[in-house]
Scaffold this motif. Structure first.
Motif, PDB file in Angstrom:
ATOM      1  N   UNK A 236       0.839  -1.206   0.000  1.00 54.86           N
ATOM      2  CA  UNK A 236       0.000   0.000   0.000  1.00 54.86           C
ATOM      3  C   UNK A 236       0.871   1.252   0.000  1.00 54.86           C
ATOM      4  N   UNK A 237       0.356   2.299  -0.600  1.00 55.32           N
ATOM      5  CA  UNK A 237       1.048   3.589  -0.614  1.00 55.32           C
ATOM      6  C   UNK A 237       0.916   4.266   0.746  1.00 55.32           C
ATOM      7  N   UNK A 238       1.845   5.180   1.011  1.00 52.15           N
ATOM      8  CA  UNK A 238       1.887   5.827   2.319  1.00 52.15           C
ATOM      9  C   UNK A 238       0.588   6.559   2.646  1.00 52.15           C
ATOM     10  N   UNK A 239       0.099   7.380   1.711  1.00 52.61           N
ATOM     11  CA  UNK A 239      -1.107   8.157   1.998  1.00 52.61           C
ATOM     12  C   UNK A 239      -2.345   7.270   2.113  1.00 52.61           C
ATOM     13  N   UNK A 240      -2.336   6.136   1.415  1.00 56.33           N
ATOM     14  CA  UNK A 240      -3.447   5.189   1.543  1.00 56.33           C
ATOM     15  C   UNK A 240      -3.525   4.663   2.977  1.00 56.33           C
ATOM     16  N   UNK A 241      -2.388   4.366   3.549  1.00 53.17           N
ATOM     17  CA  UNK A 241      -2.347   3.838   4.909  1.00 53.17           C
ATOM     18  C   UNK A 241      -2.657   4.915   5.940  1.00 53.17           C
ATOM     19  N   UNK A 242      -2.100   6.105   5.712  1.00 54.46           N
ATOM     20  CA  UNK A 242      -2.262   7.170   6.699  1.00 54.46           C
ATOM     21  C   UNK A 242      -3.673   7.753   6.728  1.00 54.46           C
ATOM     22  N   UNK A 243      -4.427   7.584   5.657  1.00 53.96           N
ATOM     23  CA  UNK A 243      -5.793   8.110   5.620  1.00 53.96           C
ATOM     24  C   UNK A 243      -6.841   7.068   5.988  1.00 53.96           C
ATOM     25  N   UNK A 244      -6.401   5.866   6.375  1.00 57.69           N
ATOM     26  CA  UNK A 244      -7.350   4.832   6.794  1.00 57.69           C
ATOM     27  C   UNK A 244      -8.123   5.264   8.035  1.00 57.69           C
ATOM     28  N   UNK A 312      -1.904  11.763  13.082  1.00 59.09           N
ATOM     29  CA  UNK A 312      -1.642  12.348  11.768  1.00 59.09           C
ATOM     30  C   UNK A 312      -2.604  13.486  11.474  1.00 59.09           C
ATOM     31  N   UNK A 313      -2.121  14.470  10.745  1.00 58.77           N
ATOM     32  CA  UNK A 313      -2.936  15.619  10.349  1.00 58.77           C
ATOM     33  C   UNK A 313      -2.914  15.760   8.834  1.00 58.77           C
ATOM     34  N   UNK A 322       2.049  13.419   5.399  1.00 61.41           N
ATOM     35  CA  UNK A 322       3.181  14.342   5.538  1.00 61.41           C
ATOM     36  C   UNK A 322       4.063  14.020   6.744  1.00 61.41           C
ATOM     37  N   UNK A 323       3.460  13.925   7.929  1.00 61.11           N
ATOM     38  CA  UNK A 323       4.244  13.685   9.142  1.00 61.11           C
ATOM     39  C   UNK A 323       4.996  12.358   9.073  1.00 61.11           C
TER      40      UNK A 323
END
Length: 370
Positions: A236-244, A312-313, A322-323
């Motif tokens: 999975x891509x980073x933003x995909x994981x961070x926006x879960x 995360x923000x 981002x973070x």
């Protein structure tokens, strides 16, 4: 009336193309759109200088660009990229703002002599502070090893935005009969470096040892432990994981725990439609590493719409990643040898692809029990 004239001219040009070929129409274009220079007052040496063509407002290149941005609801990173590129074009062409005064030669000159030589990270740091675009380009051409230009892919993305503006002026506003940015090839000037993107076996083993330490000492930031693991095991891509969100991790009807990667929500985004998918959580991650227990604990404290990783923000440029991206790039320097410093979080996705992780197997490169 002006739009009618433009439409007639466009039809004439198409007829020329059909009958006589593109070379003839290009000659016609050059004559039709060659701007008439405006003469400034004489210099001290008695010379005259051509003044940059002025705009009447409606044909101002930046005005047209911003009008297109509003019409097409473009925002965030791409909006900034587009405005920057139009600003660069205007500066490179001597401050010319009137879109109707631009010629094909102007755009070709910019694409061949400026765009591929714009230095990377021009707006960051003090290296290029106070320098004009031409000065920066000159530095890159003189020493591309020291003043590295933007990548060819970045050139393509920037030029695509410029092409959208010219096409908008043609198709929607009718102020020009042709798209001056169409059909121009961007030269490849930056040397391609064939660096491996995936992490090696030794690097992954070292990363696992460091992740164990992260889990032990940094309990307040669970994303720093779980995001690399989920990226490595599921591609999975980073933003995909961070926006879960918590509601995106659930047990399917057949008893399989899944990650639902979607764009539901105003601040969620995926790379493309094919990126929307439901991914089974690997049993080793779920049970052996304790991801299931982590999920249950999070769901007892938060509601369904809460982020899986609450620290995360959101930012327009990088979404929720981002973070995590900044932390990963700093963290990797602690354990990744110099030869692999170019690798980033996305390298876990390449590692996943190369290993061929199966839902029923544990990847051989990942030490069991860590």
């Amino acid at each position: 009336m002006k739009k009618a004239y433009v439409a007639i001219l466009a039809e004439i040009r198409e007829a020329i193309d059909d009958e006589l070929g593109e070379k003839v129409s290009e000659q016609v274009d050059k004559k039709m759109f060659e701007p008439i220079p405006q003469v400034n007052t004489a210099s001290s040496k008695g010379e005259t200088k051509a003044m940059p063509a002025q705009s009447d407002g409606q044909t101002d290149l930046m005005f047209v660009a911003k009008q297109m941005i509003d019409t097409k609801n473009i925002d965030g990173f791409f909006e900034e990229l587009l405005i920057t590129e139009i600003t660069n074009l205007i500066e490179w062409c001597g401050g010319k703002r009137d879109l109707t005064a631009y010629t094909k030669a102007d755009v070709v000159n910019y694409v061949r002599n400026c765009l591929p030589y714009i230095p990377k990270n021009r707006t960051r740091g003090n290296t290029y502070a106070g320098k004009t675009l031409r000065q920066c380009v000159k530095m890159t051409k003189a020493n591309p090893g020291k003043y590295v230009p933007i990548s060819h892919r970045t050139c393509e993305n920037r030029f695509a935005g410029m092409g959208m503006v010219f096409n908008y002026a043609k198709e929607y506003l009718g102020i020009v009969p042709i798209n001056l940015a169409k059909g121009i090839e961007i030269p490849q000037v930056r040397k391609l470096e064939d660096k491996p993107k995936a992490f090696t076996e030794a690097e992954i083993i070292k990363m696992w040892a460091e992740l164990k330490e992260v889990k032990r000492t940094d309990g307040k930031h669970p994303e720093r432990y779980w995001a690399p693991i989920l990226g490595l095991y599921h591609g999975a891509r980073l933003n995909e994981l961070c926006s879960l969100q918590l509601q995106d991790i659930y047990e399917h009807d057949d008893g399989t725990f899944v990650m639902d990667i979607n764009e539901r929500g105003s601040k969620k985004s995926v790379k493309n439609k094919s990126s929307i998918r439901i991914v089974p959580v690997h049993p080793y991650v779920l049970d052996n590493l304790g991801f299931n227990a982590f999920i249950k604990k999070r769901k007892t404290k938060g509601k369904d719409s809460d982020l899986l990783f609450p620290n995360l923000t959101y930012s327009k440029e990088q979404g929720y990643g981002r973070k995590m991206s900044r932390w990963f790039n700093l963290w990797k320097k602690e354990w990744l040898k110099e030869g692999g410093r170019h690798k980033n979080f996305h390298g876990l996705r390449y590692s996943f692809i190369q290993q061929g992780v199966s839902i029923n197997t544990v990847p051989l490169r990942i030490p069991i029990g860590i």
